[in-house]
Design an enzyme around this catalytic site. Sequence first.
Site, PDB file in Angstrom:
ATOM      1  N   LYS A 144      39.987  40.496  37.023  1.00  0.00           N
ATOM      2  CA  LYS A 144      40.724  40.624  38.278  1.00  0.00           C
ATOM      3  C   LYS A 144      41.448  39.312  38.570  1.00  0.00           C
ATOM      4  O   LYS A 144      40.831  38.234  38.584  1.00  0.00           O
ATOM      5  CB  LYS A 144      39.762  40.932  39.425  1.00  0.00           C
ATOM      6  CG  LYS A 144      39.983  42.275  40.092  1.00  0.00           C
ATOM      7  CD  LYS A 144      39.103  42.421  41.303  1.00  0.00           C
ATOM      8  CE  LYS A 144      39.275  43.782  41.923  1.00  0.00           C
ATOM      9  NZ  LYS A 144      38.450  43.953  43.133  1.00  0.00           N
TER      10      LYS A 144
HETATM   11  O1  G3P Z   1      38.252  45.999  45.561  1.00  0.00           O
HETATM   12  C1  G3P Z   1      38.820  45.410  46.718  1.00  0.00           C
HETATM   13  C2  G3P Z   1      37.988  45.796  47.891  1.00  0.00           C
HETATM   14  O2  G3P Z   1      36.649  45.438  47.657  1.00  0.00           O
HETATM   15  C3  G3P Z   1      38.428  45.146  49.195  1.00  0.00           C
HETATM   16  O3  G3P Z   1      37.931  45.977  50.198  1.00  0.00           O
HETATM   17  O4  G3P Z   1      36.997  46.469  52.424  1.00  0.00           O
HETATM   18  O5  G3P Z   1      37.141  44.067  51.609  1.00  0.00           O
HETATM   19  O6  G3P Z   1      39.224  45.346  52.235  1.00  0.00           O
HETATM   20  P1  G3P Z   1      37.809  45.437  51.694  1.00  0.00           P
END
Ligand code: G3P
Length: 215
Positions: free
Chosen positions: A83
């Site tokens: 990533k």
């Molecule tokens: O894979 C990216 C994801 O984990 C981000 O999610 O909920 O932190 O916006 P969030």
Amino acid sequence: MKLFIDTANLDEIKEAASMGILDGVTTNPTLLSREKMPFKQLLAEICKVVSGPVSAEVVALDAEGMVKEGEDLATIADNITVKIPITLEGLKAIKTLSDKGIMTNATLCFTSMQALLVAKAGATFVSPFVGRLDDISHYGMDLIQQIVTIYENYGFETEVLVASIRNPLHVVDSALIGADVATVPFKVINNLIKHPQTDLGLKSFLKDWEKVNKG
Ligand code: G3P
């Protein structure tokens, strides 16, 4: 549409894998910070449970450092996907790692032009964060539609991996638009399965089964 789970929690991953629906896993530094196991050991364990792509994020900010970290992460297992945040340095790292045959997931994507550039650089996946756009009153799914359209217009092979999913409707809309992947938190996976009418119908069937002549 492929379904990944967005967690570094091994129990959640095993539970989702047992349902026969899991095509991959995405992690990030925040998700890894919630687990106690040393992160490389945890990633190796995750890669034993799921044969599909398992995303692990670099933390260096310069291209050289990202590439070095990415090559190190890639030694954990063949299905590790590196990533990389979509920055100028990240774009260079995506190009270098992709040329080396290492899977890359361009993350923290918030515009269709970021998605276009990482596709040109050879990213395996792009992760547009729909929930974080919704959180600031933008329609996150509009970005997914734009990216899918642009990729189709020019035949890019980079896969649209919808991330930052907050609810089942994000998954519904991702599938309707034709995204390649949705990475879904465990709680939302469970909400995808559940429906009160299914539970009520089952209860009613079992109640009536009591009256069946079982010979
Ligand atoms: O894979 C990216 C994801 O984990 C981000 O999610 O909920 O932190 O916006 P969030």
